[in-house]
Write a protein that holds these residues in place. Structure first.
Motif, PDB file in Angstrom:
ATOM      1  N   LYS A  59       0.861  -1.172   0.000  1.00  0.00           N
ATOM      2  CA  LYS A  59       0.000   0.000   0.000  1.00  0.00           C
ATOM      3  C   LYS A  59       0.902   1.228   0.000  1.00  0.00           C
ATOM      4  N   ILE A  60       0.291   2.380  -0.245  1.00  0.00           N
ATOM      5  CA  ILE A  60       1.047   3.625  -0.200  1.00  0.00           C
ATOM      6  C   ILE A  60       0.489   4.468   0.933  1.00  0.00           C
ATOM      7  N   GLN A  61       1.372   4.889   1.820  1.00  0.00           N
ATOM      8  CA  GLN A  61       0.963   5.756   2.929  1.00  0.00           C
ATOM      9  C   GLN A  61       1.217   7.198   2.513  1.00  0.00           C
ATOM     10  N   ILE A  62       0.114   8.000   2.519  1.00  0.00           N
ATOM     11  CA  ILE A  62       0.257   9.389   2.075  1.00  0.00           C
ATOM     12  C   ILE A  62       0.199  10.390   3.221  1.00  0.00           C
ATOM     13  N   PHE A  63      -0.212   9.936   4.416  1.00  0.00           N
ATOM     14  CA  PHE A  63      -0.328  10.867   5.541  1.00  0.00           C
ATOM     15  C   PHE A  63      -0.162  10.127   6.853  1.00  0.00           C
ATOM     16  N   TYR A  64       0.346  10.847   7.846  1.00  0.00           N
ATOM     17  CA  TYR A  64       0.505  10.342   9.205  1.00  0.00           C
ATOM     18  C   TYR A  64       0.272  11.526  10.135  1.00  0.00           C
ATOM     19  N   GLY A  65      -0.778  11.462  10.959  1.00  0.00           N
ATOM     20  CA  GLY A  65      -1.063  12.585  11.857  1.00  0.00           C
ATOM     21  C   GLY A  65      -2.373  12.415  12.603  1.00  0.00           C
ATOM     22  N   ASN A  66      -3.083  13.530  12.839  1.00  0.00           N
ATOM     23  CA  ASN A  66      -4.319  13.475  13.630  1.00  0.00           C
ATOM     24  C   ASN A  66      -5.516  13.092  12.758  1.00  0.00           C
ATOM     25  N   ILE A  67      -6.642  12.782  13.410  1.00  0.00           N
ATOM     26  CA  ILE A  67      -7.820  12.258  12.718  1.00  0.00           C
ATOM     27  C   ILE A  67      -8.435  13.287  11.774  1.00  0.00           C
ATOM     28  N   ASP A  68      -8.504  14.545  12.179  1.00  0.00           N
ATOM     29  CA  ASP A  68      -9.126  15.558  11.324  1.00  0.00           C
ATOM     30  C   ASP A  68      -8.347  15.747  10.023  1.00  0.00           C
ATOM     31  N   GLU A  69      -7.030  15.875  10.141  1.00  0.00           N
ATOM     32  CA  GLU A  69      -6.202  16.036   8.944  1.00  0.00           C
ATOM     33  C   GLU A  69      -6.224  14.769   8.088  1.00  0.00           C
ATOM     34  N   SER A  70      -6.333  13.604   8.730  1.00  0.00           N
ATOM     35  CA  SER A  70      -6.413  12.343   7.993  1.00  0.00           C
ATOM     36  C   SER A  70      -7.666  12.309   7.128  1.00  0.00           C
ATOM     37  N   LYS A  71      -8.789  12.708   7.715  1.00  0.00           N
ATOM     38  CA  LYS A  71     -10.047  12.723   6.964  1.00  0.00           C
ATOM     39  C   LYS A  71      -9.979  13.693   5.789  1.00  0.00           C
ATOM     40  N   LYS A  72      -9.420  14.881   6.026  1.00  0.00           N
ATOM     41  CA  LYS A  72      -9.293  15.876   4.953  1.00  0.00           C
ATOM     42  C   LYS A  72      -8.388  15.348   3.840  1.00  0.00           C
ATOM     43  N   THR A  73      -7.290  14.732   4.222  1.00  0.00           N
ATOM     44  CA  THR A  73      -6.347  14.200   3.235  1.00  0.00           C
ATOM     45  C   THR A  73      -6.994  13.104   2.401  1.00  0.00           C
ATOM     46  N   LEU A  74      -7.730  12.205   3.043  1.00  0.00           N
ATOM     47  CA  LEU A  74      -8.376  11.101   2.317  1.00  0.00           C
ATOM     48  C   LEU A  74      -9.438  11.626   1.350  1.00  0.00           C
ATOM     49  N   ILE A  75     -10.231  12.601   1.785  1.00  0.00           N
ATOM     50  CA  ILE A  75     -11.257  13.185   0.906  1.00  0.00           C
ATOM     51  C   ILE A  75     -10.615  13.845  -0.305  1.00  0.00           C
ATOM     52  N   ALA A  76      -9.560  14.612  -0.069  1.00  0.00           N
ATOM     53  CA  ALA A  76      -8.858  15.280  -1.174  1.00  0.00           C
ATOM     54  C   ALA A  76      -8.234  14.245  -2.117  1.00  0.00           C
ATOM     55  N   PHE A  77      -7.680  13.179  -1.565  1.00  0.00           N
ATOM     56  CA  PHE A  77      -7.069  12.139  -2.381  1.00  0.00           C
ATOM     57  C   PHE A  77      -8.108  11.468  -3.274  1.00  0.00           C
ATOM     58  N   LYS A  78      -9.255  11.125  -2.703  1.00  0.00           N
ATOM     59  CA  LYS A  78     -10.300  10.431  -3.471  1.00  0.00           C
ATOM     60  C   LYS A  78     -10.855  11.304  -4.592  1.00  0.00           C
ATOM     61  N   LYS A  79     -10.835  12.622  -4.418  1.00  0.00           N
ATOM     62  CA  LYS A  79     -11.292  13.522  -5.482  1.00  0.00           C
ATOM     63  C   LYS A  79     -10.306  13.532  -6.646  1.00  0.00           C
ATOM     64  N   GLU A  80      -9.022  13.457  -6.340  1.00  0.00           N
ATOM     65  CA  GLU A  80      -7.995  13.550  -7.379  1.00  0.00           C
ATOM     66  C   GLU A  80      -7.673  12.194  -8.011  1.00  0.00           C
ATOM     67  N   PHE A  81      -7.626  11.138  -7.192  1.00  0.00           N
ATOM     68  CA  PHE A  81      -7.299   9.795  -7.677  1.00  0.00           C
ATOM     69  C   PHE A  81      -8.533   8.909  -7.528  1.00  0.00           C
ATOM     70  N   ILE A  82      -9.435   9.011  -8.448  1.00  0.00           N
ATOM     71  CA  ILE A  82     -10.741   8.345  -8.349  1.00  0.00           C
ATOM     72  C   ILE A  82     -10.619   6.822  -8.381  1.00  0.00           C
ATOM     73  N   LEU A  83      -9.673   6.293  -9.141  1.00  0.00           N
ATOM     74  CA  LEU A  83      -9.567   4.844  -9.315  1.00  0.00           C
ATOM     75  C   LEU A  83      -8.899   4.121  -8.147  1.00  0.00           C
ATOM     76  N   LEU A  84      -8.263   4.834  -7.255  1.00  0.00           N
ATOM     77  CA  LEU A  84      -7.590   4.202  -6.114  1.00  0.00           C
ATOM     78  C   LEU A  84      -8.445   4.307  -4.854  1.00  0.00           C
ATOM     79  N   ASP A  85      -8.503   3.208  -4.133  1.00  0.00           N
ATOM     80  CA  ASP A  85      -9.220   3.229  -2.860  1.00  0.00           C
ATOM     81  C   ASP A  85      -8.287   3.731  -1.767  1.00  0.00           C
ATOM     82  N   GLY A  86      -8.879   4.121  -0.657  1.00  0.00           N
ATOM     83  CA  GLY A  86      -8.080   4.615   0.463  1.00  0.00           C
ATOM     84  C   GLY A  86      -8.792   4.369   1.773  1.00  0.00           C
ATOM     85  N   THR A  87      -8.015   4.343   2.837  1.00  0.00           N
ATOM     86  CA  THR A  87      -8.592   4.124   4.159  1.00  0.00           C
ATOM     87  C   THR A  87      -7.733   4.805   5.219  1.00  0.00           C
TER      88      THR A  87
END
Length: 130
Positions: A59-87
């Protein structure tokens, strides 16, 4: 007479034991009282870790930090990279954002090149490596 007293005393003892059995017996009912917050935390943990699968090697780890920033990062990632899943994964005391599901390291490295343009600190990880 002594034998009769012993028989009467023994009979009284047996009667007392048999009649007191209901007083000391336990019930089959079990009652567990649990705070609602614990169940909510468990549900959040299950939801966060639902994206982990056993067969994924990389897997690729794109962020490490607090829950709020994690959620923001995942939402932004899913908008830009539609074909990749994330958690989002909780790793005490921080949260990690893992994306993709790759069977080979070469496949992960190809995808990492594109992801690093937006997330320079992204790294390839092996979640099931012990």
């Amino acid at each position: 007479m002594k034998t009769l007293n012993k028989i009467i005393a023994f009979s009284i003892l047996i009667f007392t034991i048999l009649s007191s059995q209901n007083i000391f017996s336990q019930t089959n009912e079990t009652s567990i009282e649990q705070d609602e917050k614990i169940e909510k935390l468990l549900q959040e943990k299950r939801k966060n870790n639902s994206g982990i699968t056993i067969n994924d090697k990389f897997k690729i780890q794109i962020f490490y930090g607090n829950i709020d920033e994690s959620k923001k990062t995942l939402i932004a990632f899913k908008k830009e990279f539609i074909l990749l899943d994330g958690t989002i994964i909780f790793s005490n005391p921080s949260y990690k954002v893992w994306v993709g599901s790759f069977k080979s390291k070469i496949e992960a490295e190809k995808t990492l090149i594109n992801i690093k343009k937006k997330y320079p600190s992204a790294v390839i990880i092996e979640p099931n490596k012990k």
